[in-house]
Scaffold this active site. Structure first.
Site, short mmCIF file in Angstrom:
data_model
loop_
_atom_site.label_atom_id
_atom_site.label_comp_id
_atom_site.label_asym_id
_atom_site.label_seq_id
_atom_site.Cartn_x
_atom_site.Cartn_y
_atom_site.Cartn_z
N GLY A 250 0.81 -1.21 0.00
CA GLY A 250 0.00 0.00 0.00
C GLY A 250 0.84 1.26 0.00
O GLY A 250 0.53 2.24 -0.69
N ASP A 251 1.94 1.24 0.76
CA ASP A 251 2.87 2.38 0.77
C ASP A 251 3.49 2.56 -0.61
O ASP A 251 3.67 3.69 -1.08
CB ASP A 251 3.97 2.15 1.80
#
Length: 304
Positions: A250-251
């Site tokens: 997600g990052d």
């Protein structure tokens, strides 16, 4: 300039143990120590893409020194504020039992250290990008993201927020450039279950009406959706590949999206870069390299 904030960075001790047995001495078959935390992951992915950023936040003790040393060795700039007591946390991640980890607490952060960070952020201005990602330590005010955005309001800083529920909702009035809930987090906000890309669109638009400029919704194996500020809606299935490590995916997605946006100011390109970066990291042992991202990007664009 690009800045990331990691309030509670960590040394991630990533180990694999074959045939793990409770109550017995287990020996690792592989181990790796890496600097961790959502903001640090963003800075690392950007570095892999050849984009400079500065990682901000707090560090303490010998583990904090090691986090800074490892980032420097990797080529990631940092300007962490030193906490005088305690140590930066160590997170144990057990690769051989998917999703199993033990995360440390980290040091207590005093009000004067919080103000020191605020003064650092006061230097940001027009054209700068700031990533706010992850949870807030219990020793800090729980409206920290909101305080930061209020302080920077009107300065022309593009702010990316990757947080959950109240942390996210409390900043929408300050119009973050990008937010990235996943479908489960989005469903939690509105009390619904969201499984398909079509289902998330109206709820993403609700967050946009509440103040977010762009809403990027990650959906793991289902793909992703972008509700862009100019009214366009993009959705794509997940690229094909073997899931190796979902930590940091997600990052990587938010980092890739912003890298794509800064490259061409084109939402479709940014969206594809976000998907490619998130997926490439999920298919890798650690955060994706530039070549891995470029390979997935080609796959994503071919599907158009």
């Amino acid at each position: 300039m690009i800045y990331t904030v990691t309030f509670n960075p960590s040394l991630d001790y990533i180990v694999a143990v074959d045939d793990f047995q409770l109550g017995l001495t287990n020996r690792t078959s592989s181990e790796l120590i890496l600097p961790g935390g959502k903001g640090i992951n963003v800075s690392t992915l950007l570095m892999n893409l050849g984009i400079e950023s500065t990682a901000l936040g707090f560090m303490a003790g010998f583990t904090g020194d090691e986090i800074v040393r490892e980032l420097q060795e990797m080529g990631v700039k940092s300007d962490f504020i030193r906490i005088d007591e305690g140590i930066s946390r160590i997170n144990l991640k057990l690769k051989s039992i998917d999703g199993t980890e033990i995360n440390g607490s980290g040091p207590a952060i005093s009000a004067d250290k919080v103000e020191q960070l605020m003064v650092q952020l006061d230097a940001l201005g027009e054209g700068d990008v700031l990533f706010l990602a992850g949870s807030i330590p219990s020793s800090m005010p729980d409206d920290m993201y909101r305080r930061i955005m209020a302080r920077l309001e009107g300065k022309g800083v593009m702010i990316v927020v990757d947080a959950t529920k109240d942390l996210l909702l409390n900043v929408l009035e300050y119009h973050p450039f990008l937010i990235k809930p996943n479908n489960h987090e989005l469903g939690d906000i509105f009390g619904v279950e969201l499984k398909t890309r079509e289902e998330v669109v109206p709820y993403g638009k609700k967050l946009q009406k509440m103040g977010a400029r762009n809403v990027l919704i990650s959906m793991a194996g289902e793909g992703a959706v972008l509700i862009a500020e100019d009214g366009q809606v993009f959705d794509k299935p997940a690229p094909k590949g073997h899931l190796v490590n979902a930590v940091g995916a997600g990052d990587s997605m938010v980092a890739g999206f912003m890298a794509g946006w800064m490259d061409k100011q084109d939402y479709e390109h940014a969206f594809c870069m976000g998907i490619a970066s998130g997926s490439a990291s999920a298919f890798s042992e650690y955060l994706a390299t530039k070549s891995e991202i470029e390979a997935i990007y080609k796959q994503v664009r071919v599907e158009d």
